[in-house]
Design a protein around this motif. Structure first.
Motif, PDB file in Angstrom:
ATOM      1  N   UNK A 114     -14.557  -0.842  -8.126  1.00  0.00           N
ATOM      2  CA  UNK A 114     -14.963  -2.182  -7.425  1.00  0.00           C
ATOM      3  C   UNK A 114     -15.976  -1.698  -6.251  1.00  0.00           C
ATOM      4  N   UNK A 115     -15.761  -0.834  -5.409  1.00  0.00           N
ATOM      5  CA  UNK A 115     -16.715  -0.355  -4.299  1.00  0.00           C
ATOM      6  C   UNK A 115     -17.821   0.321  -4.916  1.00  0.00           C
ATOM      7  N   UNK A 116     -17.565   1.039  -6.028  1.00  0.00           N
ATOM      8  CA  UNK A 116     -18.741   1.759  -6.804  1.00  0.00           C
ATOM      9  C   UNK A 116     -19.726   0.826  -7.359  1.00  0.00           C
ATOM     10  N   UNK A 117     -19.184  -0.104  -7.858  1.00  0.00           N
ATOM     11  CA  UNK A 117     -20.150  -1.140  -8.429  1.00  0.00           C
ATOM     12  C   UNK A 117     -21.057  -1.919  -7.356  1.00  0.00           C
ATOM     13  N   UNK A 118     -20.143  -2.271  -6.272  1.00  0.00           N
ATOM     14  CA  UNK A 118     -20.737  -2.906  -5.158  1.00  0.00           C
ATOM     15  C   UNK A 118     -21.890  -2.116  -4.809  1.00  0.00           C
ATOM     16  N   UNK A 119     -21.869  -0.825  -4.578  1.00  0.00           N
ATOM     17  CA  UNK A 119     -22.876  -0.070  -3.885  1.00  0.00           C
ATOM     18  C   UNK A 119     -24.078  -0.033  -5.073  1.00  0.00           C
ATOM     19  N   UNK A 120     -23.652  -0.048  -6.269  1.00  0.00           N
ATOM     20  CA  UNK A 120     -24.692  -0.187  -7.073  1.00  0.00           C
ATOM     21  C   UNK A 120     -25.533  -1.393  -7.347  1.00  0.00           C
ATOM     22  N   UNK A 121     -24.893  -2.342  -6.808  1.00  0.00           N
ATOM     23  CA  UNK A 121     -25.448  -3.871  -6.978  1.00  0.00           C
ATOM     24  C   UNK A 121     -24.944  -4.496  -8.237  1.00  0.00           C
ATOM     25  N   UNK A 122     -24.042  -3.849  -9.023  1.00  0.00           N
ATOM     26  CA  UNK A 122     -23.586  -4.771 -10.225  1.00  0.00           C
ATOM     27  C   UNK A 122     -22.425  -5.468  -9.905  1.00  0.00           C
ATOM     28  N   UNK A 123     -22.818  -6.784  -9.680  1.00  0.00           N
ATOM     29  CA  UNK A 123     -21.900  -7.653  -9.189  1.00  0.00           C
ATOM     30  C   UNK A 123     -20.854  -8.069 -10.295  1.00  0.00           C
ATOM     31  N   UNK A 124     -21.259  -8.129 -11.544  1.00  0.00           N
ATOM     32  CA  UNK A 124     -20.405  -8.302 -12.499  1.00  0.00           C
ATOM     33  C   UNK A 124     -19.125  -7.393 -12.704  1.00  0.00           C
ATOM     34  N   UNK A 125     -19.455  -6.169 -12.451  1.00  0.00           N
ATOM     35  CA  UNK A 125     -18.504  -5.038 -13.036  1.00  0.00           C
ATOM     36  C   UNK A 125     -17.843  -5.024 -11.591  1.00  0.00           C
ATOM     37  N   UNK A 126     -18.358  -5.240 -10.500  1.00  0.00           N
ATOM     38  CA  UNK A 126     -17.523  -5.401  -9.241  1.00  0.00           C
ATOM     39  C   UNK A 126     -16.457  -6.333  -9.384  1.00  0.00           C
ATOM     40  N   UNK A 127     -16.853  -7.662  -9.758  1.00  0.00           N
ATOM     41  CA  UNK A 127     -16.095  -8.793  -9.890  1.00  0.00           C
ATOM     42  C   UNK A 127     -14.707  -8.445 -10.832  1.00  0.00           C
ATOM     43  N   UNK A 128     -15.083  -7.831 -11.950  1.00  0.00           N
ATOM     44  CA  UNK A 128     -14.182  -7.533 -13.078  1.00  0.00           C
ATOM     45  C   UNK A 128     -13.081  -6.530 -12.287  1.00  0.00           C
ATOM     46  N   UNK A 129     -13.586  -5.440 -11.293  1.00  0.00           N
ATOM     47  CA  UNK A 129     -12.772  -4.685 -10.912  1.00  0.00           C
ATOM     48  C   UNK A 129     -11.795  -5.197  -9.738  1.00  0.00           C
ATOM     49  N   UNK A 130     -12.363  -6.176  -9.088  1.00  0.00           N
ATOM     50  CA  UNK A 130     -11.488  -6.922  -8.163  1.00  0.00           C
ATOM     51  C   UNK A 130     -10.531  -7.793  -8.807  1.00  0.00           C
ATOM     52  N   UNK A 131     -10.825  -8.350 -10.027  1.00  0.00           N
ATOM     53  CA  UNK A 131      -9.750  -9.147 -10.721  1.00  0.00           C
ATOM     54  C   UNK A 131      -8.738  -8.367 -11.159  1.00  0.00           C
ATOM     55  N   UNK A 132      -9.155  -7.090 -11.489  1.00  0.00           N
ATOM     56  CA  UNK A 132      -7.944  -6.077 -11.813  1.00  0.00           C
ATOM     57  C   UNK A 132      -7.072  -5.818 -10.757  1.00  0.00           C
ATOM     58  N   UNK A 133      -7.454  -5.695  -9.479  1.00  0.00           N
ATOM     59  CA  UNK A 133      -6.967  -5.246  -8.206  1.00  0.00           C
ATOM     60  C   UNK A 133      -5.895  -6.520  -7.897  1.00  0.00           C
ATOM     61  N   UNK A 134      -6.405  -7.852  -8.366  1.00  0.00           N
ATOM     62  CA  UNK A 134      -5.405  -8.845  -7.823  1.00  0.00           C
ATOM     63  C   UNK A 134      -4.402  -8.889  -9.020  1.00  0.00           C
ATOM     64  N   UNK A 135      -4.589  -8.609 -10.190  1.00  0.00           N
ATOM     65  CA  UNK A 135      -3.783  -8.515 -11.239  1.00  0.00           C
ATOM     66  C   UNK A 135      -2.647  -7.485 -11.161  1.00  0.00           C
ATOM     67  N   UNK A 136      -3.265  -6.482 -10.576  1.00  0.00           N
ATOM     68  CA  UNK A 136      -2.108  -5.384 -10.060  1.00  0.00           C
ATOM     69  C   UNK A 136      -1.363  -5.500  -9.017  1.00  0.00           C
ATOM     70  N   UNK A 137      -1.905  -6.438  -8.218  1.00  0.00           N
ATOM     71  CA  UNK A 137      -1.276  -6.519  -6.751  1.00  0.00           C
ATOM     72  C   UNK A 137      -1.456  -7.708  -6.078  1.00  0.00           C
ATOM     73  N   UNK A 138      -0.804  -8.767  -6.661  1.00  0.00           N
ATOM     74  CA  UNK A 138      -0.870 -10.075  -6.172  1.00  0.00           C
ATOM     75  C   UNK A 138      -0.944 -10.236  -4.550  1.00  0.00           C
ATOM     76  N   UNK A 139      -0.273  -9.421  -3.939  1.00  0.00           N
ATOM     77  CA  UNK A 139      -0.337  -9.699  -2.682  1.00  0.00           C
ATOM     78  C   UNK A 139      -1.604  -9.246  -1.820  1.00  0.00           C
TER      79      UNK A 139
END
Length: 272
Positions: free
Chosen positions: A16-41
């Motif tokens: 997610x961080x790497x995608x944000x730095x690269x300006x790839x919002x779609x990839x960043x969003x996908x990574x953050x959704x993965x984070x939430x799925x792995x860690x609902x808290x």
């Protein structure tokens, strides 16, 4: 609850961080959704990151576990980063504003989100006994070393206010706390509960152009992954709880990449 796959969570977070730095919002969003799925808290703050990208709703507040984790990780470097690198001077502005308004001295104060104790240091001559509460135990350890608090408590600000005695404090300070809350009604309910008659609340906020709040409840996650609030909404919420607005002065909250972050320094008094 199943144990968290920390290795997978760290990998998703780094993506997610790497995608944000690269300006790839779609990839960043996908990574953050993965984070939430792995860690609902949400110890990584993925929900607010999604909201900042416009890829998800603004949660009512940042995850307390995220806030605690964030500040525990940065406790040792917190003051150098915030004051020297980001030009943060809200505690000093609070002291100056209270003095200019002729408010104080105060017998008993509460420092919400006290961090390492910057606000208590700035107000040491104006508050006889200051207590502090913070989610980060790492921050509290540093604050304790300064010997500027009559008591320090680890915990959530809203929960602490709800459990405190009614009318317990003459002054409540919340410097850089609202940027981690969207829905502020529980927080303001707590302020009204703990303030003594004539007691003063002072807090900093971040804001955005008025058009950014259209279609919102008066708050939203901004592009810096911190909550911004409509000043008019804040004033109405204070008045609804018997807290009269004394001042809401524009202020630069901090600087990011040299650009000032706009906000307000708000002072209100409980009128009974």
């Amino acid at each position: 609850m199943s144990p968290i796959d920390l290795e997978a969570l760290e990998a998703a977070y780094e993506r997610g961080l790497a995608a944000e730095r690269a300006g790839d919002e779609a990839a960043a969003a996908a990574a953050w959704r993965d984070c939430l799925a792995l860690d609902p808290e949400d110890r990584g703050g993925a929900a607010v990151r999604l909201a900042a990208l416009g890829q998800g709703p603004s949660p009512e507040r940042a995850s307390p576990l995220y806030v605690a984790t964030l500040f525990d990780q940065h406790a040792e470097s917190f003051e150098a980063t915030l004051v020297l690198s980001l030009g943060y001077a809200i505690p000093e502005r609070i002291a100056e504003t209270l003095s200019a308004l002729g408010l104080g001295p105060f017998a008993r104060g509460l420092d919400l989100g006290c961090g390492t104790g910057l606000a208590a240091e700035a107000l040491e001559d104006r508050v006889e006994a200051m207590e502090g509460v913070d989610l980060s135990e790492g921050m509290l350890e540093i604050a304790a070393e300064k010997d500027v608090y009559a008591g320090l408590f680890a915990g959530d600000a809203v929960a602490f206010l709800g459990g405190a005695d009614k009318g317990a404090y003459d002054l409540v300070v919340a410097a850089d706390v609202l940027p981690y809350f969207g829905e502020i009604e529980p927080l303001f309910d707590g302020l009204a509960h703990v303030l003594a008659p004539g007691g003063v609340a002072v807090f900093s906020t971040e804001t955005l152009p008025a058009a950014a709040f259209e279609g919102t409840p008066g708050w939203r996650v901004g592009p810096r992954q911190r909550y911004a609030h409509d000043p008019a909404m804040l004033e109405a919420a204070l008045l609804a709880r018997g807290l009269g607005l004394l001042s809401a002065a524009p202020v630069t909250v901090r600087y990011e990449t040299g650009v000032p972050v706009p906000g307000h320094l708000v002072v209100a008094r409980r009128n009974d």
